[in-house]
Design a protein around this motif. Structure first.
Motif, short mmCIF file in Angstrom:
data_model
loop_
_atom_site.label_atom_id
_atom_site.label_comp_id
_atom_site.label_asym_id
_atom_site.label_seq_id
_atom_site.Cartn_x
_atom_site.Cartn_y
_atom_site.Cartn_z
N ALA A 195 13.18 -29.56 -17.30
CA ALA A 195 13.01 -30.24 -17.15
C ALA A 195 12.91 -30.26 -15.49
N LEU A 196 14.40 -30.24 -15.22
CA LEU A 196 14.40 -30.07 -13.60
C LEU A 196 14.81 -29.43 -12.90
N ALA A 197 14.44 -28.22 -13.80
CA ALA A 197 13.97 -26.67 -13.02
C ALA A 197 11.96 -26.90 -12.89
N ALA A 198 11.45 -27.37 -13.49
CA ALA A 198 10.34 -27.64 -13.23
C ALA A 198 9.77 -28.85 -11.74
N LYS A 199 10.38 -29.40 -12.51
CA LYS A 199 10.33 -30.88 -11.18
C LYS A 199 10.13 -30.37 -9.79
N THR A 200 11.72 -29.18 -9.92
CA THR A 200 12.13 -29.12 -8.76
C THR A 200 11.66 -27.97 -8.40
N GLY A 201 10.80 -27.50 -9.09
CA GLY A 201 9.47 -25.19 -8.67
C GLY A 201 10.85 -24.80 -8.20
N LEU A 202 11.76 -24.43 -9.13
CA LEU A 202 13.17 -23.30 -9.45
C LEU A 202 12.34 -22.70 -10.38
N LEU A 203 11.64 -22.89 -11.54
CA LEU A 203 11.25 -22.24 -12.49
C LEU A 203 9.96 -21.15 -12.64
N ALA A 204 9.33 -21.42 -12.10
CA ALA A 204 7.70 -20.67 -11.66
C ALA A 204 8.55 -19.24 -10.78
N PRO A 205 8.79 -18.94 -9.84
CA PRO A 205 9.57 -17.55 -9.33
C PRO A 205 10.29 -17.28 -9.83
#
Length: 496
Positions: free
Chosen positions: A171-181
């Motif tokens: 959840a934190l990775a998705a929230k901070t935008g670090l998951l997509a790239p």
């Protein structure tokens, strides 16, 4: 994550550090004085390190004490992380250094110290605590932080805690935008959910990946997830789709595909994986060769399994054990014993699994005397203490030979309390040979340990019916109803 971190870990370490105290504690001098490393520094618990590595660590530690340069801390942690063999010994040293020099804004050193703990399962909770300290210090995680954190969550000694921490990290990775790239972060998510056998979550993460970004790690993680979660057919389907997508499988994918084929127990999938490996010219490693031996033996292709075994340039005790078990389960008892002797002659120490295979071979092959000699040599020659499975093999061996009184005496004199499965093995032998009186006595011993097992009642009931003792048969069914024991219906799954 603050609630997930152990309260007494790394709380004072990052707030009350002192370089001079660390230097005094480690037997070295800080400040402007020259650091004099000993030939093998006594404060290094690194017996697996070379002298050159020890000298490099000493030099980097001295530079860190003099300059407080974050790059020196980064290089030191990076050097420590290259020797996983000494992981358990250098972690306290790394934590002591990091506690005194934890940077405020640099992410890489934090990733390095988290990585050191994430690679060692017993220290996975420390990695979570370090991440909590990182967040408290205001250091922002990057796309490389979350794969390390997810690995620590996968290896956490308490799986529910690891699962909660991993989903929070997701959840934190998705929230901070670090998951997509970051494709490696998504790959770590697939592996994380796979380790916790949450196949739907892993598949959802995989499906949300752009097709062009899926690499060999993505597909291998999906195959692993399905193979280890009780979905062997889906694992093989993922393996086929991996090839259809133009991504050449790596060794991990082929190993997991072989295990999946073996779990299916069908000849076609196992042979297909074998042919793919042979046709592709893949050099079989120990892990891949062992998986192929197990898969082919389980589906009855023992000749192909022997071919794979003979072609392996290197084998370990697991490979030898897999071949012994394969021969034993396919009715080649004498060959299995010969393979066991070859393993010992080649300098491999048999473990308890290898003895189970050899004793099973003796049982299925009617080799009673050989089995008894092998059982007697376990502790005397090989130093392996017999376990419940080994006692069960001896009981099965005696039961097949019709030595039911001897088998009962053997169970009664066991140095450990027999489990119900051992008595149940003897019960099956008594029923097979028509020893009804002894079967009744054995059934009473089983009821003392496990009164609600329906199979024991059904087995003895069928024995009564076979000799025309209908009153006793009806009495058993009445006893089942009185004790609330119900017969579990049999199931069969056809392979289409």
């Amino acid at each position: 994550f603050k609630s997930l971190a152990t309260p007494n870990l790394f709380v004072g370490d990052y707030d009350a550090a002192s370089n001079s105290k660390l230097a005094a504690r480690r037997g070295c001098r800080g400040g402007g004085r020259r650091f004099r490393p000993p030939s093998r520094p006594p404060f290094f618990p690194f017996r697996n390190f070379s002298m050159e590595a020890c000298h490099s660590i000493s030099t980097l530690h001295a530079r860190l004490l003099k300059t407080h340069n974050p790059n020196a801390l980064r290089d030191l942690l990076q050097l420590l992380s290259r020797s996983a063999a000494a992981a358990s010994s250098y972690l306290s040293y790394a934590r002591a250094i990091f506690a005194d020099h934890a940077p405020q804004v640099h992410t890489f050193p934090w990733n390095a110290i988290i990585r050191l703990h994430a690679l060692a399962p017993p220290h996975a909770p420390h990695a979570l605590a370090l991440f909590a300290a990182m967040r408290r210090r205001g250091v922002s995680p990057d796309c490389y932080t979350f794969p390390l954190l997810l690995r620590a969550c996968s290896l956490h000694p308490t799986p529910p805690t690891g699962l909660r921490a991993g989903t929070a990290a997701h959840a934190l990775a998705a929230k901070t935008g670090l998951l997509a790239p970051a494709i490696h972060a998504r790959n770590a998510l697939v592996a994380f959910y796979g380790r916790h056998r949450l196949t739907d979550h892993a598949l959802q993460v995989f499906v949300e990946m752009p097709h062009r970004d899926r690499d060999v790690v993505s597909w291998s993680s999906l195959v692993y997830c399905m193979a280890t979660s009780g979905c062997p057919a889906k694992a093989l389907e993922a393996f086929r789709l991996m090839q259809a997508s133009g991504v050449p499988p790596d060794e991990a994918a082929m190993v997991n595909a072989a295990w999946a084929a073996g779990n299916l127990g069908a000849a076609e999938p196992a042979t297909w994986v074998y042919c793919y490996v042979r046709r592709g010219g893949v050099r079989a490693t120990v892990a891949l060769g062992t998986a192929l031996v197990v898969a082919l033996a389980r589906c009855g292709r023992i000749s192909l399994a022997a071919e794979v075994f003979d072609d392996l340039p290197k084998r370990n005790v697991i490979t030898w054990t897999a071949m012994i078990n394969g021969l034993a389960s396919n009715g080649r008892g004498k060959e299995a014993l010969e393979m066991f002797d070859q393993m010992v002659a080649n300098g491999f120490k048999p473990d308890h699994v290898a003895f189970i295979g050899a004793l099973t071979a003796c049982s299925h092959g009617g080799l009673l005397q050989e089995g008894l000699r092998l059982f007697e040599s376990m502790g005397r020659v090989h130093g392996v203490a017999p376990q419940m499975e080994h006692y069960g093999c001896i009981v099965d061996m005696m039961g097949r030979a019709g030595l039911l009184a001897e088998a009962y005496e053997f169970v009664d004199r066991m140095p450990v309390r027999p489990e119900p499965v051992v008595w149940r093995t003897l019960l099956g032998a008594c029923v097979s040979h028509g020893y009804i009186e002894l079967a009744e006595h054995v059934k009473g011993r089983i009821v003392e340990l496990e009164p609600s097992h329906d199979g024991d009642y059904v087995l003895l009931s069928n024995a009564y019916g076979g000799i025309g003792r209908w009153a006793e048969k009806a009495g058993l069914w009445t006893e089942m109803r009185v004790h609330g024991v119900t017969k579990t219906p049999g199931l069969s799954i056809p392979s289409l």
